[in-house]
Design an enzyme around this catalytic site. Structure first.
Site, PDB file in Angstrom:
ATOM      1  N   LEU A  33      11.679 -20.778  25.919  1.00  0.00           N
ATOM      2  CA  LEU A  33      10.383 -21.446  26.105  1.00  0.00           C
ATOM      3  C   LEU A  33      10.522 -22.943  26.326  1.00  0.00           C
ATOM      4  O   LEU A  33      11.431 -23.590  25.809  1.00  0.00           O
ATOM      5  CB  LEU A  33       9.485 -21.182  24.889  1.00  0.00           C
ATOM      6  CG  LEU A  33       9.217 -19.706  24.584  1.00  0.00           C
ATOM      7  CD1 LEU A  33       8.272 -19.582  23.376  1.00  0.00           C
ATOM      8  CD2 LEU A  33       8.619 -18.977  25.790  1.00  0.00           C
ATOM      9  N   HIS A  37       5.351 -23.078  29.028  1.00  0.00           N
ATOM     10  CA  HIS A  37       4.869 -21.953  28.221  1.00  0.00           C
ATOM     11  C   HIS A  37       3.937 -22.456  27.106  1.00  0.00           C
ATOM     12  O   HIS A  37       2.883 -21.860  26.854  1.00  0.00           O
ATOM     13  CB  HIS A  37       6.047 -21.235  27.544  1.00  0.00           C
ATOM     14  CG  HIS A  37       7.045 -20.623  28.479  1.00  0.00           C
ATOM     15  ND1 HIS A  37       8.322 -21.103  28.617  1.00  0.00           N
ATOM     16  CD2 HIS A  37       6.963 -19.547  29.307  1.00  0.00           C
ATOM     17  CE1 HIS A  37       8.987 -20.348  29.487  1.00  0.00           C
ATOM     18  NE2 HIS A  37       8.192 -19.407  29.922  1.00  0.00           N
ATOM     19  N   GLN A 154       2.942 -14.036  41.565  1.00  0.00           N
ATOM     20  CA  GLN A 154       2.806 -13.182  40.371  1.00  0.00           C
ATOM     21  C   GLN A 154       1.364 -13.225  39.845  1.00  0.00           C
ATOM     22  O   GLN A 154       0.832 -12.211  39.386  1.00  0.00           O
ATOM     23  CB  GLN A 154       3.781 -13.643  39.294  1.00  0.00           C
ATOM     24  CG  GLN A 154       3.587 -12.953  37.962  1.00  0.00           C
ATOM     25  CD  GLN A 154       4.674 -13.308  36.968  1.00  0.00           C
ATOM     26  OE1 GLN A 154       5.760 -12.765  37.023  1.00  0.00           O
ATOM     27  NE2 GLN A 154       4.393 -14.225  36.050  1.00  0.00           N
ATOM     28  N   ARG A 188      15.017 -21.102  33.919  1.00  0.00           N
ATOM     29  CA  ARG A 188      16.249 -21.117  34.723  1.00  0.00           C
ATOM     30  C   ARG A 188      16.843 -22.517  34.857  1.00  0.00           C
ATOM     31  O   ARG A 188      18.021 -22.655  35.163  1.00  0.00           O
ATOM     32  CB  ARG A 188      15.994 -20.513  36.102  1.00  0.00           C
ATOM     33  CG  ARG A 188      15.803 -19.006  36.067  1.00  0.00           C
ATOM     34  CD  ARG A 188      15.743 -18.420  37.462  1.00  0.00           C
ATOM     35  NE  ARG A 188      15.822 -16.973  37.433  1.00  0.00           N
ATOM     36  CZ  ARG A 188      14.804 -16.157  37.257  1.00  0.00           C
ATOM     37  NH1 ARG A 188      13.592 -16.658  37.091  1.00  0.00           N
ATOM     38  NH2 ARG A 188      14.973 -14.848  37.225  1.00  0.00           N
TER      39      ARG A 188
HETATM   40  P1  AMP Z   1       8.329 -16.502  32.125  1.00  0.00           P
HETATM   41  O1  AMP Z   1       8.819 -16.644  30.714  1.00  0.00           O
HETATM   42  O2  AMP Z   1       9.124 -17.278  33.116  1.00  0.00           O
HETATM   43  O3  AMP Z   1       8.100 -15.062  32.517  1.00  0.00           O
HETATM   44  O4  AMP Z   1       6.903 -17.176  32.158  1.00  0.00           O
HETATM   45  C1  AMP Z   1       5.884 -16.799  31.271  1.00  0.00           C
HETATM   46  C2  AMP Z   1       4.609 -17.434  31.723  1.00  0.00           C
HETATM   47  O5  AMP Z   1       4.749 -18.859  31.717  1.00  0.00           O
HETATM   48  C3  AMP Z   1       4.253 -17.043  33.170  1.00  0.00           C
HETATM   49  O6  AMP Z   1       2.850 -16.855  33.253  1.00  0.00           O
HETATM   50  C4  AMP Z   1       4.691 -18.251  33.955  1.00  0.00           C
HETATM   51  O7  AMP Z   1       3.987 -18.429  35.167  1.00  0.00           O
HETATM   52  C5  AMP Z   1       4.380 -19.373  32.978  1.00  0.00           C
HETATM   53  N1  AMP Z   1       5.166 -20.580  33.298  1.00  0.00           N
HETATM   54  C6  AMP Z   1       6.512 -20.664  33.441  1.00  0.00           C
HETATM   55  N2  AMP Z   1       6.867 -21.920  33.783  1.00  0.00           N
HETATM   56  C7  AMP Z   1       5.724 -22.637  33.873  1.00  0.00           C
HETATM   57  C8  AMP Z   1       5.407 -24.006  34.197  1.00  0.00           C
HETATM   58  N3  AMP Z   1       6.351 -24.890  34.502  1.00  0.00           N
HETATM   59  N4  AMP Z   1       4.124 -24.382  34.173  1.00  0.00           N
HETATM   60  C9  AMP Z   1       3.141 -23.493  33.864  1.00  0.00           C
HETATM   61  N5  AMP Z   1       3.361 -22.199  33.550  1.00  0.00           N
HETATM   62  C10 AMP Z   1       4.627 -21.778  33.555  1.00  0.00           C
END
Ligand code: AMP
Length: 279
Positions: A33, A37, A154, A188
């Site tokens: 996170l 997040h 997504q 990432r």
């Molecule tokens: P993930 O853990 O990458 O699957 O992301 C979980 C949620 O956090 C998803 O809805 C992503 O779109 C959101 N998310 C990831 N990175 C960001 C960011 N930099 N800004 C806003 N939301 C994000």
């Protein structure tokens, strides 16, 4: 904050909350996170009685085995960040709690959304997202769920899932959180060196440049210039293109304000990064 790893304990806790007519906000994540997040979590805390976050690295949405193996895991710091933000419940299931024997894949009509950009380049990816979010929505039955616009395509897939299977769940899409350099925060990014982080900052510079060029030149030339910026700085471009922000269909002309989206997928130091800008 309650940390729950089994489905049965989750149902016990949720049934009490439902009896108490708690408004439940839900933020599904794959962990590692960061502030992107946490921004979703804080919004949920502001707007609901109880906030539940899930951390589950979903094997079904990785079309590349190496990407899955290398996906960062930082559960100790995730727990600290979530507790500090004020999250009420963290659900950290193992795969067997999600994909149980009674698991039956669902089929969602994604229409054209799956035919462009990430769809053909990551076969099975959005189906994997649909399967896991479908199960998580079934288990949690939230009133409200939060997703980030960083994963623009997504977000459209999630809305299709909601429309077709969960009309009662309100979906809120939150803006992309970026570092001072403009680089979109991403789990990432943890795999990039300091030099890689500098290089990756050109993704946002290229996106912004296209926006700035809108008043002056045709989209084709603006996109070419964006790609030139990326390539000059050793960013390998998988796609960098203008599309209609509502339909995601590639566009050859500028659309009216708020309807343009430039979507990017690039590689830096062997790490695949995506970003976008709506204008
Ligand atoms: P993930 O853990 O990458 O699957 O992301 C979980 C949620 O956090 C998803 O809805 C992503 O779109 C959101 N998310 C990831 N990175 C960001 C960011 N930099 N800004 C806003 N939301 C994000």
């Amino acid at each position: 904050m309650k940390v729950i790893s089994t489905n049965s304990e989750l149902q016990e806790v949720l049934s009490q909350l439902r009896k108490d007519k708690n408004q439940l906000g839900f933020v599904p994540t794959m962990g590692a996170l960061h502030e992107g997040h946490i921004n979703l979590v804080k919004k949920s805390i502001d707007e609901n009685d109880t906030t539940i976050v899930s951390v589950f690295v979903n094997p079904k949405q990785f079309n590349n085995a190496e990407d899955f193996e290398k996906y960062p895991s930082t559960i100790k710091s995730d727990i600290e960040l979530l507790a500090k933000a004020g999250c009420d419940i963290l659900f950290v299931p193992e795969s067997k709690e999600i994909y149980t024997n009674s698991y039956a894949p669902v089929s969602i009509n994604l229409g054209q959304i799956n035919d462009v950009f990430e769809g053909p380049l990551r076969p099975g990816h959005f189906d994997g997202v649909v399967q896991v979010v479908n199960i998580l929505f079934e288990l949690v039955q939230p009133n409200h769920a939060y997703f980030g616009l960083k994963d623009y395509q997504q977000c459209m897939v999630i809305k299709a899932l909601r429309d077709q299977r969960f009309p009662g769940i309100k979906i809120t899409l939150c803006p992309t959180v970026r570092s001072a350099s403009g680089l979109a925060l991403s789990s990432r990014n943890k795999r990039l060196s300091a030099k890689g982080l500098e290089t990756a900052a050109y993704i946002y510079k290229a996106l912004k440049t296209v926006h700035e060029l809108k008043k002056h030149i045709e989209p084709e030339d603006a996109i070419k210039y964006g790609i030139h910026i990326l390539r000059t700085h050793q960013v390998e471009v998988e796609y960098f293109a203008l599309a209609n922000a509502d339909t995601l269909q590639p566009s050859k002309k500028w659309l009216r304000s708020g309807k343009n989206v430039v979507l990017a997928a690039v590689w830096v130091e062997g790490v695949r990064l995506i970003d976008n800008l709506v204008f």
